[in-house]
Design an enzyme around this catalytic site. Structure first.
Site, PDB file in Angstrom:
ATOM      1  N   GLY A 150       3.706 -16.299  -2.119  1.00 50.72           N
ATOM      2  CA  GLY A 150       3.169 -16.529  -0.779  1.00 50.72           C
ATOM      3  C   GLY A 150       1.909 -17.469  -1.187  1.00 50.72           C
ATOM      4  O   GLY A 150       1.550 -17.324  -2.373  1.00 50.72           O
TER       5      GLY A 150
ATOM      6  N   GLY B 199      -2.236 -18.044   0.388  1.00 53.26           N
ATOM      7  CA  GLY B 199      -3.179 -17.624   1.485  1.00 53.26           C
ATOM      8  C   GLY B 199      -4.301 -18.677   1.141  1.00 53.26           C
ATOM      9  O   GLY B 199      -4.280 -19.984   0.566  1.00 53.26           O
TER      10      GLY B 199
ATOM     11  N   PHE C  20      -7.340 -18.407  -0.405  1.00 51.51           N
ATOM     12  CA  PHE C  20      -7.938 -18.310  -1.693  1.00 51.51           C
ATOM     13  C   PHE C  20      -7.254 -18.091  -2.986  1.00 51.51           C
ATOM     14  O   PHE C  20      -7.531 -17.596  -4.015  1.00 51.51           O
ATOM     15  CB  PHE C  20      -9.091 -17.384  -1.571  1.00 51.51           C
ATOM     16  CG  PHE C  20     -10.142 -17.477  -0.516  1.00 51.51           C
ATOM     17  CD1 PHE C  20     -11.049 -18.727  -0.534  1.00 51.51           C
ATOM     18  CD2 PHE C  20      -9.963 -16.855   0.796  1.00 51.51           C
ATOM     19  CE1 PHE C  20     -12.012 -18.933   0.524  1.00 51.51           C
ATOM     20  CE2 PHE C  20     -10.788 -16.952   1.654  1.00 51.51           C
ATOM     21  CZ  PHE C  20     -11.845 -18.138   1.670  1.00 51.51           C
TER      22      PHE C  20
ATOM     23  N   VAL D 132       0.018 -16.628  -4.727  1.00 53.45           N
ATOM     24  CA  VAL D 132       0.497 -15.432  -5.444  1.00 53.45           C
ATOM     25  C   VAL D 132       2.043 -15.707  -5.717  1.00 53.45           C
ATOM     26  O   VAL D 132       2.948 -16.116  -5.288  1.00 53.45           O
ATOM     27  CB  VAL D 132       0.590 -14.213  -4.218  1.00 53.45           C
ATOM     28  CG1 VAL D 132       1.155 -13.070  -4.895  1.00 53.45           C
ATOM     29  CG2 VAL D 132      -0.850 -14.109  -3.743  1.00 53.45           C
TER      30      VAL D 132
ATOM     31  N   LYS E  26      -2.238 -13.890  -8.581  1.00 51.68           N
ATOM     32  CA  LYS E  26      -2.938 -14.487  -7.409  1.00 51.68           C
ATOM     33  C   LYS E  26      -3.993 -15.526  -8.347  1.00 51.68           C
ATOM     34  O   LYS E  26      -4.788 -15.022  -8.853  1.00 51.68           O
ATOM     35  CB  LYS E  26      -4.011 -13.456  -6.580  1.00 51.68           C
ATOM     36  CG  LYS E  26      -4.569 -14.437  -5.692  1.00 51.68           C
ATOM     37  CD  LYS E  26      -5.096 -13.246  -4.610  1.00 51.68           C
ATOM     38  CE  LYS E  26      -5.843 -13.978  -3.514  1.00 51.68           C
ATOM     39  NZ  LYS E  26      -6.544 -13.099  -2.569  1.00 51.68           N
TER      40      LYS E  26
ATOM     41  N   ASP F 256     -10.323  -8.560   7.049  1.00 58.30           N
ATOM     42  CA  ASP F 256      -8.821  -9.250   7.460  1.00 58.30           C
ATOM     43  C   ASP F 256      -7.756  -8.332   7.482  1.00 58.30           C
ATOM     44  O   ASP F 256      -6.720  -8.746   6.838  1.00 58.30           O
ATOM     45  CB  ASP F 256      -8.663 -10.467   6.494  1.00 58.30           C
ATOM     46  CG  ASP F 256      -7.757 -11.366   6.879  1.00 58.30           C
ATOM     47  OD1 ASP F 256      -7.663 -11.400   8.260  1.00 58.30           O
ATOM     48  OD2 ASP F 256      -7.363 -12.272   6.289  1.00 58.30           O
TER      49      ASP F 256
END
Length: 316
Positions: A13, A15, A17, A20, A42, A135
């Site tokens: 995935g 995001g 910042f 991943v 990450k 979040d």
């Protein structure tokens, strides 16, 4: 540069910042700790990795919590002519709760109770250490291990309570659909914004619909500002509805804390109910096993798009 102890695999995935990825380690020893055979990386451009560096410091505070995703540390790699800063994270083989919703549309209340209790235990630890997550949402709650333990992940927007109190006027953070009224109206941030977001999440998990179901974009923010949330739904038990009423209070000072919610009747018998459900499943003779892969965490479980508002953008 030292030889890497892991091998990057498929992308899981992306995001705001970091990207991943899945990585294999051959159970390598990293700074005195034996890594699992599979971890999540990450990663982001080293020159723009301040957010990841701050995230690893926050995660180190919670290394002993079983309800917060574990970070084994950080290192630097040189890939495709770019220096990357990498967080070495616990791999969630069960994916996220957003993935569960995508597969099931809505979840049984007994399962939601179990996940909610674990998230609240994680939030209690976070808030008692004067951190605001910022979040909380289904995509940031990951299911780890054979027991699919719910763990809080993605601290890319997290700040200390002091930083939240000194937040610049007009700067908002988080994902629109899960933002608390005080953050939208006054850009006011306390740990209670996480409780509101949890209420939105629990409603979504049980009913399969968003709290502000009939709105998108700026309409969502207007509803958060000016309307009272409506969470009457036939899928909600009386205890679940009362739990939501304690989370989704527009006045943050009247909103229950994580520690108070842990003693709410909705959760008091969650472990017993979960064990009863497992026993019934065994007695039914069903041997089928459904596997939910770790999908792209940015995938949407419902119609529309969940927009994440961020305070800064980093470009590779």
């Amino acid at each position: 540069m030292a030889e890497l102890l892991w091998k990057r695999g498929t992308t899981l995935g992306q995001g705001s910042f970091g990207v991943v990825s899945l990585a294999s380690t051959s159970n390598a020893l990293f700074r005195g700790v034996t890594l699992p055979s599979l971890i999540a990386l990450k990663s982001w451009n080293f020159s723009a990795s301040q957010s990841l560096k701050e995230e690893v410091e926050i995660l180190r505070m919670f290394k002993h919590s079983p309800y917060i995703i574990h970070c084994f540390g950080a290192d630097v790699s040189f890939e495709n002519n770019v220096n990357l800063y990498n967080l070495l994270l616990e791999y969630a083989s069960g994916g996220s709760l957003a993935d569960r919703l995508q597969n099931c549309n809505s979840l049984p209340e007994v399962e939601v109770k179990k996940h909610t209790k674990n998230v609240l235990l994680g939030l209690s630890c976070i808030h008692n250490n004067r951190i605001i997550h910022y979040d909380i949402k289904p995509g940031n709650i990951l299911l780890v291990g054979r027991d699919k333990t719910a763990k809080i992940a993605d601290f890319g927007l997290s700040v200390t309570l002091e930083q939240g109190m000194n937040q610049k006027q007009g700067v908002i953070r988080g994902t629109e659909r899960y933002m608390a009224p005080e953050s939208v109206i006054n850009t006011e941030y306390t740990p209670q914004v996480d409780i509101w977001a949890l209420g939105c999440t629990v409603y979504e998990l049980i009913t399969g619909t968003w709290l502000w179901e009939d709105a998108n974009g700026d309409d969502v923010l207007d509803k958060i500002k000016f309307e009272e949330p409506k969470f009457q739904n036939s899928k909600l038990s009386n205890e679940a509805q009362d739990f939501l009423e304690k989370c989704l209070v527009k006045n943050p000072s009247s909103r229950w804390t994580a520690d108070l919610l842990l003693n709410h009747p909705f959760l008091l018998h969650s472990s017993k109910a979960a064990n009863t459900a497992k026993t019934r499943k065994k007695k039914s003779g069903s041997m089928s096993k459904r596997i939910f892969p770790y999908k792209n965490r940015s995938s949407q479980s419902l119609k529309g798009k969940k927009k994440r508002i961020q305070t800064k953008k980093l470009d590779l």
